[in-house]
Design an enzyme around this catalytic site. Structure first.
Site, mmCIF file in Angstrom:
data_model
loop_
_atom_site.group_PDB
_atom_site.id
_atom_site.type_symbol
_atom_site.label_atom_id
_atom_site.label_comp_id
_atom_site.label_asym_id
_atom_site.label_seq_id
_atom_site.Cartn_x
_atom_site.Cartn_y
_atom_site.Cartn_z
ATOM 1 N N HIS A 1 17.162 -6.194 7.899
ATOM 2 C CA HIS A 1 18.182 -5.642 7.096
ATOM 3 C C HIS A 1 18.079 -6.775 5.609
ATOM 4 C CE1 HIS A 1 19.613 -3.932 10.218
ATOM 5 N NE2 HIS A 1 20.216 -2.888 9.806
ATOM 6 N N ASN A 2 18.083 -6.169 4.415
ATOM 7 C CA ASN A 2 18.179 -6.953 3.344
ATOM 8 C C ASN A 2 18.954 -6.156 2.300
ATOM 9 O OD1 ASN A 2 17.561 -9.056 1.503
ATOM 10 N ND2 ASN A 2 15.380 -8.555 1.311
#
Length: 352
Positions: A103-104
């Protein structure tokens, strides 16, 4: 004059109940959807028809097992970084290339890049994050690992009828973890098969059973062993937030004093609207101890859920609300991927 009573909310439909139900747990049995359909007043054929429809629409991302990284020996952390605004997109692209980053996001804060990373047991997590710091051009990077897990488990209320302050006991907490668990060859094979997207069919586990060379009863028994150890949380459906209508997420961060974090964290985790609740470290420029994540169909709904937490258990506590303004990457973490070792060799000169 007494205010009129609020109109009762309509009961959830079987379809809505089904979409809520499959997020909690899908049993490992020969025909699991027949069991779930009976729970919500549908036939197996009706349930499968609905699930195939929502998958075709892109709402249902996948059905697979959810594993605990730490019990499997992986090291993981949330990472917060400060980037110059004009360098942020380029920096995020470099971070995204790491196979352990799942996740970013860009968020509305001086710490404007937030990502999660996991590395295998034999790896040096800090070395990987330091290399990403250097490669991405970040001005400051802070590791924010989980010091205590009060709750993890994304379950969207697909009915839209739950109160924002509705409560439920968390399914998965630090108490379920077994950090000294010895991962076996069968565990690794099980993870490899069950992290795949399972088909929406009458017998979704058939291919996994064949690959493992085990009967469904043997697979179910091994799954129970992994659950008891904390390595396996559950098999469940995962929805795409945006497609499911939950277009907004908010991370409420709270400067709860250390002598209160255990009780306040437990109370915050009981809000059904909270999908993640953690104790994390503080830094001179970051005073917040407890992190709570909520999702909403609008900014108002997400902020309203954070407000409900504040009103009930955190009045007067200094807090901030960080929300995503751009999604750079969002995938399920895949364990034992060869790409990870390739990245480590190229950028760190190591096998892990």
């Amino acid at each position: 004059m007494t205010a009129p009573a609020a109109a009762p909310k309509p009961a959830p439909t079987p379809r809505e109940q089904l979409l809520n139900r499959i997020q909690r747990d899908i049993p490992i049995t020969r025909r699991p959807y027949a069991v779930i359909a009976q729970d919500v007043g549908l036939t197996e054929a009706e349930a499968l028809s609905i699930l195939r429809e929502v998958k075709a629409e892109g709402v249902l991302r996948q059905v697979s097992a959810i594993f605990d990284t730490r019990t499997l020996g992986y090291q993981s952390s949330l990472v917060a970084a400060v980037h110059d605004e004009d360098q942020l997109d380029a920096g995020a692209e470099i971070v995204n290339a790491h196979p352990g980053v799942s996740h970013n996001y860009k968020r509305n804060h001086d710490f404007n890049l937030w990502y999660t990373i996991a590395v295998p047991p034999e790896s040096d997590l800090e070395a990987h994050v330091q290399k990403l710091h250097e490669l991405s051009g970040a001005r400051l990077t802070r590791l924010m690992p989980t010091l205590h897990l009060f709750k993890i488990g994304v379950e969207f209320d697909m009915t839209g009828k739950e109160d924002w302050n509705a409560k439920a006991k968390p399914q998965y907490t630090s108490e379920q973890r077994n950090i000294g668990y010895a991962v076996t060859d069968l565990d690794r094979a099980f993870v490899t098969e069950f992290q795949k997207d399972l088909p929406v069919t009458e017998e979704p586990y058939a291919d996994a059973c064949a690959a493992l060379g085990l009967s469904i009863e043997e697979v179910a028994a091994h799954a129970e062993k992994m659950k008891a150890a904390g390595a396996l949380r559950r098999v469940s459906a995962v929805f795409r937030h945006q497609k499911a209508g939950f277009t907004f997420n908010a991370m409420g961060v709270w400067a709860v004093p250390q002598d209160s974090v255990a009780e306040v964290g437990r109370q915050m985790a009981e809000f059904k609207a909270v999908s993640h609740c953690y104790l994390r470290p503080t830094y001179p420029e970051w005073p917040y101890t407890i992190f709570t994540m909520v999702h909403g169909r609008s900014k108002e709904e997400a902020f309203g859920k954070i407000s409900a937490i504040e009103q009930e258990v955190a009045q007067g506590v200094d807090h901030a609300i960080l929300y995503s303004t751009k999604e750079y990457k969002k995938v399920r973490l895949e364990f034992y991927k060869p790409e990870f070792y390739d990245w480590a060799k190229e950028h760190l000169g190591t096998e892990a």
